[in-house]
Scaffold this motif. Structure first.
Motif, short mmCIF file in Angstrom:
data_model
loop_
_atom_site.label_atom_id
_atom_site.label_comp_id
_atom_site.label_asym_id
_atom_site.label_seq_id
_atom_site.Cartn_x
_atom_site.Cartn_y
_atom_site.Cartn_z
N ARG A 1 -12.85 -4.49 3.16
CA ARG A 1 -12.24 -5.51 2.33
C ARG A 1 -13.13 -5.75 1.13
O ARG A 1 -14.34 -5.96 1.26
CB ARG A 1 -12.06 -6.82 3.09
N GLN B 1 -3.37 4.40 13.60
CA GLN B 1 -2.04 4.70 13.09
C GLN B 1 -1.40 5.81 13.92
O GLN B 1 -1.71 6.99 13.74
CB GLN B 1 -2.09 5.11 11.61
N TYR C 1 0.84 -1.19 0.00
CA TYR C 1 0.00 0.00 0.00
C TYR C 1 0.88 1.25 0.00
O TYR C 1 1.95 1.26 0.60
CB TYR C 1 -0.91 0.03 1.24
N PHE D 1 0.14 -5.24 9.43
CA PHE D 1 0.98 -4.29 8.70
C PHE D 1 2.35 -4.13 9.34
O PHE D 1 2.50 -4.25 10.57
CB PHE D 1 0.30 -2.91 8.66
N GLY D 2 3.32 -3.83 8.51
CA GLY D 2 4.62 -3.42 9.00
C GLY D 2 4.63 -1.94 9.31
O GLY D 2 3.62 -1.25 9.15
N SER D 3 5.77 -1.44 9.77
CA SER D 3 5.89 -0.03 10.14
C SER D 3 6.13 0.87 8.93
O SER D 3 6.09 2.09 9.06
CB SER D 3 7.03 0.16 11.14
N GLU E 1 2.95 2.71 11.80
CA GLU E 1 2.42 1.36 11.72
C GLU E 1 0.89 1.37 11.83
O GLU E 1 0.33 2.11 12.62
CB GLU E 1 3.00 0.50 12.84
N MET E 2 0.24 0.56 11.03
CA MET E 2 -1.22 0.40 11.09
C MET E 2 -1.54 -0.72 12.07
O MET E 2 -1.16 -1.86 11.84
CB MET E 2 -1.78 0.05 9.71
N PHE F 1 -9.39 2.18 2.09
CA PHE F 1 -9.37 2.98 3.31
C PHE F 1 -10.11 4.30 3.12
O PHE F 1 -10.16 4.86 2.02
CB PHE F 1 -7.93 3.29 3.72
N GLY F 2 -10.62 4.82 4.25
CA GLY F 2 -11.10 6.19 4.27
C GLY F 2 -9.94 7.16 4.46
O GLY F 2 -8.78 6.75 4.51
N THR F 3 -10.28 8.42 4.62
CA THR F 3 -9.25 9.46 4.75
C THR F 3 -8.77 9.64 6.18
O THR F 3 -7.82 10.37 6.42
CB THR F 3 -9.77 10.81 4.23
N TYR G 1 -12.87 -5.86 13.79
CA TYR G 1 -13.38 -6.33 12.50
C TYR G 1 -14.86 -6.67 12.62
O TYR G 1 -15.31 -7.21 13.64
CB TYR G 1 -12.60 -7.57 12.07
N PHE H 1 -4.26 -3.04 13.91
CA PHE H 1 -5.62 -3.55 13.80
C PHE H 1 -6.35 -3.39 15.13
O PHE H 1 -5.83 -3.72 16.19
CB PHE H 1 -5.59 -5.01 13.39
N PHE I 1 -4.17 0.76 -2.24
CA PHE I 1 -3.71 -0.57 -2.61
C PHE I 1 -2.86 -0.53 -3.87
O PHE I 1 -3.26 0.09 -4.87
CB PHE I 1 -4.92 -1.47 -2.82
N PHE J 1 -13.05 -2.95 8.75
CA PHE J 1 -11.95 -2.91 9.70
C PHE J 1 -11.77 -1.49 10.23
O PHE J 1 -12.05 -0.52 9.53
CB PHE J 1 -10.63 -3.29 9.01
N PHE K 1 -8.34 4.88 10.97
CA PHE K 1 -8.82 4.62 9.62
C PHE K 1 -9.88 3.52 9.63
O PHE K 1 -9.70 2.47 10.27
CB PHE K 1 -7.68 4.19 8.70
N GLY L 1 -5.46 8.23 3.27
CA GLY L 1 -5.45 6.83 3.65
C GLY L 1 -4.60 6.01 2.69
O GLY L 1 -4.33 6.45 1.57
N PRO L 2 -4.17 4.84 3.11
CA PRO L 2 -3.36 3.98 2.22
C PRO L 2 -4.14 3.59 0.97
O PRO L 2 -5.36 3.39 1.02
CB PRO L 2 -3.07 2.75 3.10
N TYR M 1 -8.46 0.61 11.92
CA TYR M 1 -7.04 0.59 12.24
C TYR M 1 -6.67 1.89 12.94
O TYR M 1 -7.23 2.96 12.66
CB TYR M 1 -6.18 0.46 10.97
N GLN N 1 -1.26 -7.24 -4.49
CA GLN N 1 -1.32 -8.37 -3.59
C GLN N 1 -0.67 -9.57 -4.26
O GLN N 1 -0.94 -9.85 -5.44
CB GLN N 1 -2.76 -8.73 -3.19
N THR O 1 -5.50 -15.14 1.08
CA THR O 1 -5.73 -13.96 0.24
C THR O 1 -6.62 -12.93 0.91
O THR O 1 -6.82 -11.85 0.38
CB THR O 1 -6.38 -14.36 -1.11
N ASN P 1 -7.83 -10.05 -2.61
CA ASN P 1 -8.66 -9.11 -1.87
C ASN P 1 -7.82 -7.88 -1.52
O ASN P 1 -6.61 -7.97 -1.37
CB ASN P 1 -9.20 -9.73 -0.59
N LYS P 2 -8.48 -6.77 -1.38
CA LYS P 2 -7.78 -5.54 -1.03
C LYS P 2 -8.56 -4.78 0.01
O LYS P 2 -9.77 -4.97 0.17
CB LYS P 2 -7.58 -4.66 -2.26
N LEU P 3 -7.88 -3.94 0.71
CA LEU P 3 -8.51 -3.02 1.65
C LEU P 3 -8.62 -1.64 1.02
O LEU P 3 -7.64 -1.14 0.46
CB LEU P 3 -7.69 -2.93 2.94
N TYR Q 1 -5.18 -8.88 8.58
CA TYR Q 1 -4.04 -8.30 7.90
C TYR Q 1 -3.14 -7.67 8.96
O TYR Q 1 -3.59 -6.90 9.79
CB TYR Q 1 -4.49 -7.20 6.93
#
Lengths: 115, 118
Positions: free
Chosen positions: B95, B39, A35, A106-108, B44-45, B108-110, B50, B47, A45, B35, B91, A42-43, B37, A48, A97, B104-106, A104
């Protein structure tokens, strides 16, 4: 247990250069997603990968490419860098998937600055 | 059209008070996941919680609960007993299946910047 590891943490590149970002997922996770998060947004995509195959691509130019290795780690490559590529690049790993909630993680992130 | 809408750019709450962060979503797929999240400034995001589209009950995780109103397509996050450490960007994400590729992808909002005050 180690979480999602991304390297490097910070990077400064010049316009036109190429960059490679790296991600190691959580042990046992077979999927990695990338991302891009521009400041104040926001992130978004990018890719994947699951079991070394691309399973999806976001609305990014062909300058962006990625791959996943047999150990499930992943690289994101960006060619011909533009100022607008400056962002936080986040990697997320999941067992599958993500069709159901696998969580999910996430890393930093890698903060890329293009000058 | 935005698929995830967070209308509150910033929120303030006093320590120990509850706060609600708003999120509305748009999808025609009957199967989806929502979801939240957190930050912090480190990037880092993290979680938080859900909610699946078929879940009958609202999700809860400790001090976090999700007020899921399916007909209104809203999924608001409620944080009870706010702490100074809750100050961060929050955020909401949905999904979605990727039509080509099977992934699949996420989306996100702003985000909402929450500041907890003494």
């Amino acid at each position: 247990d180690a979480g999602v590891t991304q390297s490097p943490t910070h990077l400064i590149k010049t316009r036109g250069q190429q960059v490679t970002l790296r991600c190691s997922p959580i042990s046992g996770h077979k999927s990695v997603s990338w991302y891009q998060q521009v400041l104040g947004q926001g992130p978004q995509f990018i890719f994947q990968y699951y079991e070394k195959e691309e399973r999806g691509r976001g609305n990014f130019p062909d300058r962006f490419s990625a791959r996943q290795f047999p150990n499930y780690s992943s690289e994101l490559n960006v060619n011909a860098l533009l100022l607008g590529d400056s962002a936080l690049y986040l990697c997320a790993s999941s067992p599958g998937t993500g069709a159901v909630h696998y969580g999910y993680t996430f890393g930093s992130g890698t903060r890329l600055t293009v000058v | 059209a935005q698929k995830i809408t967070q209308t509150q750019p910033g929120m303030f709450v006093q320590e120990k008070e509850a706060v609600t962060l708003d999120c509305t979503y748009d999808t025609s797929d009957p199967s989806y996941g929502l979801f939240w999240y957190k930050q912090p400034s480190s990037g880092e995001m993290i979680f938080l919680i859900y909610q699946g589209s078929y879940d009958q009950q609202n999700a809860t995780e400790g001090r976090y609960s999700l007020n899921f109103q399916k007909a209104r397509k809203s999924a608001n996050l409620v944080i009870s007993a706010s702490q100074l450490g809750d100050s961060a960007m929050y955020f909401c994400a949905m999904r979605e299946p990727i039509l080509t590729g099977g992934g699949n992808k996420l989306t996100f909002g702003t985000g909402t910047q929450l500041k907890v005050e003494l």
